[in-house]
Motif scaffolding. Structure first.
Motif, PDB file in Angstrom:
ATOM      1  N   ALA A 180     -29.834  -5.777 -14.793  1.00  0.00           N
ATOM      2  CA  ALA A 180     -30.618  -4.600 -14.416  1.00  0.00           C
ATOM      3  C   ALA A 180     -30.906  -4.578 -12.917  1.00  0.00           C
ATOM      4  N   ALA A 181     -31.034  -5.759 -12.311  1.00  0.00           N
ATOM      5  CA  ALA A 181     -31.376  -5.826 -10.890  1.00  0.00           C
ATOM      6  C   ALA A 181     -30.252  -5.264 -10.016  1.00  0.00           C
ATOM      7  N   THR A 182     -29.003  -5.621 -10.335  1.00  0.00           N
ATOM      8  CA  THR A 182     -27.877  -5.148  -9.523  1.00  0.00           C
ATOM      9  C   THR A 182     -27.300  -3.841 -10.039  1.00  0.00           C
ATOM     10  N   GLY A 183     -27.659  -3.509 -11.271  1.00  0.00           N
ATOM     11  CA  GLY A 183     -27.145  -2.284 -11.869  1.00  0.00           C
ATOM     12  C   GLY A 183     -25.772  -2.420 -12.495  1.00  0.00           C
ATOM     13  N   GLN A 184     -25.258  -3.649 -12.591  1.00  0.00           N
ATOM     14  CA  GLN A 184     -23.945  -3.833 -13.210  1.00  0.00           C
ATOM     15  C   GLN A 184     -24.120  -4.125 -14.698  1.00  0.00           C
ATOM     16  N   TYR A 185     -23.612  -3.242 -15.489  1.00  0.00           N
ATOM     17  CA  TYR A 185     -23.730  -3.401 -16.946  1.00  0.00           C
ATOM     18  C   TYR A 185     -22.638  -4.317 -17.498  1.00  0.00           C
ATOM     19  N   ALA A 186     -21.397  -4.101 -17.084  1.00  0.00           N
ATOM     20  CA  ALA A 186     -20.279  -4.899 -17.583  1.00  0.00           C
ATOM     21  C   ALA A 186     -19.199  -4.983 -16.520  1.00  0.00           C
ATOM     22  N   ASP A 187     -18.347  -5.995 -16.658  1.00  0.00           N
ATOM     23  CA  ASP A 187     -17.187  -6.151 -15.785  1.00  0.00           C
ATOM     24  C   ASP A 187     -16.025  -5.417 -16.441  1.00  0.00           C
ATOM     25  N   ALA A 188     -15.779  -4.205 -15.972  1.00  0.00           N
ATOM     26  CA  ALA A 188     -14.772  -3.357 -16.610  1.00  0.00           C
ATOM     27  C   ALA A 188     -13.382  -3.969 -16.556  1.00  0.00           C
ATOM     28  N   SER A 189     -13.130  -4.844 -15.590  1.00  0.00           N
ATOM     29  CA  SER A 189     -11.803  -5.458 -15.477  1.00  0.00           C
ATOM     30  C   SER A 189     -11.523  -6.398 -16.638  1.00  0.00           C
ATOM     31  N   LYS A 190     -12.577  -6.802 -17.358  1.00  0.00           N
ATOM     32  CA  LYS A 190     -12.427  -7.719 -18.485  1.00  0.00           C
ATOM     33  C   LYS A 190     -12.520  -7.001 -19.834  1.00  0.00           C
ATOM     34  N   ILE A 191     -12.487  -5.680 -19.802  1.00  0.00           N
ATOM     35  CA  ILE A 191     -12.490  -4.872 -21.019  1.00  0.00           C
ATOM     36  C   ILE A 191     -11.249  -4.005 -20.956  1.00  0.00           C
ATOM     37  N   GLN A 192     -10.188  -4.454 -21.644  1.00  0.00           N
ATOM     38  CA  GLN A 192      -8.866  -3.893 -21.409  1.00  0.00           C
ATOM     39  C   GLN A 192      -8.239  -3.314 -22.686  1.00  0.00           C
ATOM     40  N   PRO A 193      -7.472  -2.231 -22.569  1.00  0.00           N
ATOM     41  CA  PRO A 193      -6.701  -1.722 -23.711  1.00  0.00           C
ATOM     42  C   PRO A 193      -5.710  -2.775 -24.193  1.00  0.00           C
ATOM     43  N   ILE A 194      -5.335  -2.672 -25.466  1.00  0.00           N
ATOM     44  CA  ILE A 194      -4.353  -3.622 -25.999  1.00  0.00           C
ATOM     45  C   ILE A 194      -2.973  -2.970 -26.079  1.00  0.00           C
TER      46      ILE A 194
END
Length: 445
Positions: A180-194
């Motif tokens: 919450a402090a930095t505002g980053q919810y998730a690392d999108a680079s690690k959530i990838q289509p298969i």
């Protein structure tokens, strides 16, 4: 039997979780059974909690995609949608594993992956998927289809499992940052289509669900044959078996371990569970009387088949007579039915035909009959013979039978050093003692 001298390895126990009444067809008619048990979620939760009190490692809920019996006089064994049922149970239990069947023939990979992983997160890592294809024509008709040819059915199964597991792993294990402090919810680079497409099914992904405490659900398998053995060897951590002798159980378990090894896995990663259907009573006579009450309306129709098992012509008009000395002299166990040797042994003890049937000789798993020690002895003998890693216990009447097993058989197994006294972990993988897996198994091509 005596307490084990080296009680390091413990058996793993699952409980068959069915239609809200019990495994015997007329459980619904027994005293004290809730009238609406088939749809009574409060009762189902109560039964699951009773099993958890006994430190059962998992519940096993089979499924069937249609009406599986003539319900004129007894309920279907499989009624409510299993994933919704286990969602109710998950919220009211904390440790017991939750395993259910879902067809690879009449589901799509994205839907299944989403539902099972949601339940895995909801239960804090306690879900297992029993992977099976569907062959029944009536079930196929419920989806407006005809049964698939066997080869295609199993091709689809392999595609389903691999795509579902890939979807489970498409949200990286450390992708959820939630800062919450930095505002980053998730690392999108690690959530990838298969982006997987097979001959029968496919999915693009990703599946936007973070891992549970065990990562992803555990794969189970039920059913034999060459195809089933290959499925179990490649994917399964638990196999739900059906066998009537130590020799056959040991052979099945060894075949499964060899199949796992052939797939590049450690044989210890696959656990084999034989079924057992205890007939419990303070005395053997009491246990028999209970089964007589449970089977009074179905025993007459089973007499001819009992005759086939023994090589005799038997009539329902003789239900309350024992076999004659001449019949016992010529009786032979039918080599085509593995239950026949037990039926012959019971018949030679002098019981009436009705009482022979009350011993469960035509039931679909072995039935130890009598005080709790009899069931504990059966389980200890099979376990110490290396025939099983544990059992899935099929209770005759849930309303009183689960407590009878938990209060009778479980303490004996614990005292003998055969079964744990507390849960050692929190997830189904912990209970089974199988390794972590997230996404596809990297050892499989």
């Amino acid at each position: 039997m005596k307490r084990r001298e080296t009680p390091d390895k413990k058996m793993i126990l699952g409980m068959h979780f069915g239609n809200g009444y019990g495994s015997q067809p007329h459980a619904w008619r027994m005293p004290g059974v809730p009238k609406g048990g088939a749809t009574d979620f409060d009762a189902l939760v109560r039964y699951a909690q009773a099993a958890e009190r006994g430190k059962f490692d998992f519940l096993f809920l089979p499924d069937f995609l249609g009406l599986d019996t003539d319900i004129s006089h007894h309920p279907s064994m499989l009624t409510l949608e299993p994933l919704l049922t286990l969602a109710a149970v998950a919220r009211e239990t904390s440790r017991i594993g939750l395993v259910t069947t879902a067809s690879t023939t009449f589901n799509e990979p994205y839907n299944l992956a989403r539902m099972f992983k949601t339940l895995d997160v909801m239960s804090h890592g306690r879900m297992g998927w029993n992977v099976v294809p569907t062959s029944d024509p009536g079930s196929a008709a419920n989806f407006g289809k005809a049964p698939m040819p066997r080869q295609e059915k199993y091709e689809r199964l392999h595609e389903m499992v691999q795509i579902v597991q890939a979807l489970w792993g498409s949200w990286g294990e450390d992708a959820w940052i939630h800062d919450a402090a930095t505002g980053q919810y998730a690392d999108a680079s690690k959530i990838q289509p298969i982006g997987l497409q097979g001959r029968h099914v496919g999915a693009q992904g990703p599946l936007p669900i973070p891992p549970s405490e065990q990562g992803q659900p555990v794969i189970f398998q039920a059913g034999g044959g060459e195809y089933g053995l290959q499925v179990a060897g490649q994917y399964a951590s638990g196999v739900i078996g059906a066998t009537f002798s130590i020799e056959d159980a040991r052979s099945q378990r060894q075949a499964l371990r060899q199949a796992a090894q052939a797939a590049g896995r450690d044989p210890d990663e696959i656990k084999f569970f034989a079924g057992v259907m205890p007939a419990l009573g303070v005395t053997k006579r009491e246990a028999i009387d209970r089964r007589l009450q449970l089977g009074k309306d179905i025993f007459p129709s089973r007499v001819p088949y009992l005759g086939q098992m023994l090589g005799l012509r038997l009539s329902a008009s003789r239900l309350d007579e024992p076999l004659s000395a001449q019949e016992l002299q010529v009786a032979r166990a039918n080599p085509g039915d593995p239950r026949s040797p037990t039926a012959l042994k019971v018949a030679r003890e002098g019981w009436t035909i009705r009482e022979i049937l009350a011993h469960g000789v035509i039931d679909y798993h072995p039935t130890p009959v009598g005080p709790a020690e009899v069931t504990a002895d059966h389980m200890q003998e099979w376990f110490e013979a290396g025939a099983v890693d544990g059992f899935w216990v099929s209770i005759d009447v849930y309303e009183d039978g689960i407590d009878a097993f938990v209060d009778g058989v479980i303490p004996i197994l614990q005292e003998r050093g055969l079964f744990h006294t507390e849960y050692e972990g929190t997830t189904l993988r912990d209970h089974l003692g199988v390794p972590h897996q997230y996404g596809l198994d990297a050892r499989l091509s």
